[in-house]
Design an enzyme around this catalytic site. Structure first.
Site, PDB file in Angstrom:
ATOM      1  N   CYS A 134       8.801  18.430  11.181  1.00  0.00           N
ATOM      2  CA  CYS A 134       8.563  17.102  10.603  1.00  0.00           C
ATOM      3  C   CYS A 134       8.967  17.071   9.128  1.00  0.00           C
ATOM      4  O   CYS A 134       8.631  16.131   8.417  1.00  0.00           O
ATOM      5  CB  CYS A 134       7.100  16.696  10.758  1.00  0.00           C
ATOM      6  N   TYR A 144       1.821  27.531  17.099  1.00  0.00           N
ATOM      7  CA  TYR A 144       1.264  26.243  16.648  1.00  0.00           C
ATOM      8  C   TYR A 144       1.093  25.314  17.847  1.00  0.00           C
ATOM      9  O   TYR A 144       1.548  24.166  17.838  1.00  0.00           O
ATOM     10  CB  TYR A 144       2.169  25.574  15.610  1.00  0.00           C
ATOM     11  N   CYS A 195       4.245   2.165   4.292  1.00  0.00           N
ATOM     12  CA  CYS A 195       5.543   2.018   4.974  1.00  0.00           C
ATOM     13  C   CYS A 195       6.526   1.399   3.990  1.00  0.00           C
ATOM     14  O   CYS A 195       6.783   0.195   4.024  1.00  0.00           O
ATOM     15  CB  CYS A 195       5.404   1.211   6.250  1.00  0.00           C
ATOM     16  N   CYS A 220       0.826  -1.212   0.000  1.00  0.00           N
ATOM     17  CA  CYS A 220       0.000   0.000   0.000  1.00  0.00           C
ATOM     18  C   CYS A 220       0.857   1.257   0.000  1.00  0.00           C
ATOM     19  O   CYS A 220       0.329   2.367  -0.053  1.00  0.00           O
ATOM     20  CB  CYS A 220      -0.926   0.006   1.216  1.00  0.00           C
TER      21      CYS A 220
END
Length: 459
Positions: A413, A317, A85, A82
């Site tokens: 991130c 944030y 990962c 998929c």
């Protein structure tokens, strides 16, 4: 001059030796200096590949047969392709090395910071079953409900993801149970082409410390057939179920959640604990999905912030107040700002829940609120930012440097936007001291970083 052409043609089969990895984990090999990017290939390997796309400066290939295998290659735990990962074929050691290089290259090429210490990435002892949240689409095949992730670059659901290796075991069990019960009760799946049907997504959240479970049923219609039976069966099957919610999304959109959320059973929140603090998590809360590494990440942010008892701190944030409340335990005062009203409501609830009275939370865009605070005379000692993947708005970076805190802690991130923003902060009078990568998302190409910046002393 003759027009330069690629040394390979589309659909050609060639033998290629791989020497590097992209930040997405694709193998990189070169033919006469022309790079080809091939998924599932590792440095040091040799393989027969089929050229599938040719651009002017680079191309893409498909791995056909390995003729020389890397010792870093491992057997994937999951055989469902998929692409959620995509690093399963490489050892966890190589995954960490790849992410370390990703951070190093971004700081060098984008921020032009070659001498800043980048500490070895902090990985996990067990890099599987770490996620505490999932949003999984629902479809229909041969009259039966199916759940699974979308195939790459499509909206075709790949089935057999009942035991996703990144989800904790409870999440896998709950998703399967919701699907099977809904199927038995005749609750139809949403069809995005026809904009018909009911059940669009199943969201499951869990509290690692409390074992509490929340289910959010995302539906096209407000009416949910047989909802009372569905609730009864779910609560009977899972004693730790604390919340069953329905979110209504009647739009033709790829956005998962709609505006309206209502309680079907239990409470509107589940609870979790990190480092002695308790957090209430609602259906729409932003809350880090890897609780083990979240503690690592926040501890490092707190260490870099070096907060004293008289310090005033701004958390831009701030979300539901997770980092802000950690900071408030050491600071004189913390101001949090966040554009999402529901998040600020949760942040205030979490402050009250933990008996923290020296943190205030405000709804608004940080790049607009911070200049207003400055005009009111607010002078922070430390500013902490944890922006989304797109990084900080340039107006926010300017607001930060205009306020001249003695220290900035940047949690990121996305190494590329982090490096871009570090360059702006460096030019605005700050020196990047250290960077600590943290592997929040094993088996994927994503990496989190915590950066410590100090205000440059004027000569």
């Amino acid at each position: 001059m003759p027009k330069q052409t690629a040394p390979v043609k589309k659909n050609e089969t060639i033998t290629l030796t791989f020497e590097d990895l992209t930040h997405e984990g694709n193998g990189v090999g070169k033919i006469n200096g022309y790079p080809l990017f091939v998924p599932n290939a590792l440095p040091g390997e040799e393989a027969k590949i089929k050229v599938v796309k040719v651009n002017k400066n680079y191309g893409f290939g498909k791995l056909l047969e390995l003729t020389k295998e890397s010792p870093e290659r491992v057997e994937p735990v999951c055989d469902v392709h998929c692409n959620g990962c995509g690093l399963q074929h490489m050892s966890y050691r190589l995954q960490r090395k790849m992410k370390q290089n990703q951070v190093k290259n971004a700081l060098k090429k984008v921020a032009h910071l070659e001498n800043v210490p980048i500490h070895p990435i902090i990985g996990m002892e067990n890099p599987l079953n770490y996620r505490n949240k999932v949003q999984i689409p629902v479809g229909e095949r041969d009259g039966q409900l199916i759940t699974g992730f979308y195939q790459k670059r499509s909206h075709r659901i790949i089935e057999n993801t009942d035991t996703c290796i990144t989800h904790n075991d409870v999440i896998n069990e709950v998703v399967k149970a919701v699907r099977d019960i809904a199927n038995r009760l005749g609750i139809g799946a949403y069809n995005e082409e026809k904009h018909r049907g009911v059940l669009r997504h199943i969201m499951v959240r869990t509290g690692q410390a409390t074992n509490e479970i929340m289910v959010v049923l995302v539906t096209r219609t407000e009416k949910l057939p047989n909802k009372d039976v569905l609730v009864e069966e779910l609560t009977k099957a899972f004693p730790n179920m604390k919340s069953i919610m329905q979110n209504i999304n009647d739009k033709r959109t790829n956005v998962i959640l709609g505006r309206k959320t209502k309680l079907l059973w239990g409470e509107e929140y589940i609870y979790d604990r990190i480092g002695g603090l308790t957090f209430a998590i609602s259906a729409k809360s932003f809350y880090q999905v890897n609780p083990v590494q979240t503690k690592v990440l926040y501890d490092k942010a707190l260490e870099y912030a070096q907060i004293g008892g008289n310090d005033v701190v701004i958390d831009a944030y701030c979300g539901i107040g997770t980092i802000a409340l950690f900071l408030a335990q050491q600071a004189k005062k913390v101001y949090g700002v966040e554009v999402v009203p529901e998040a600020i409501s949760d942040a205030k609830k979490n402050a009250k829940l933990n008996g923290i009275t020296n943190a205030e939370f405000f709804v608004g865009e940080a790049e607009k609120v911070m200049p207003w605070w400055k005009a009111q005379g607010l002078k922070p000692d430390v500013v902490v930012v944890d922006p989304p993947r797109k990084g900080c708005d340039e107006a926010l970076l300017k607001a930060m440097t205009d306020m001249q805190p003695k220290r900035i802690v940047y949690v990121s991130c996305n190494p590329s936007t982090l490096a871009r923003d570090l360059r702006i902060l460096e030019d605005g009078g700050y020196d990047t001291q250290e960077v600590q990568p943290v592997d929040m998302f094993p088996m994927t190409g994503h990496v989190e970083c915590v950066c410590w910046l100090e205000k440059r002393l004027s000569n």
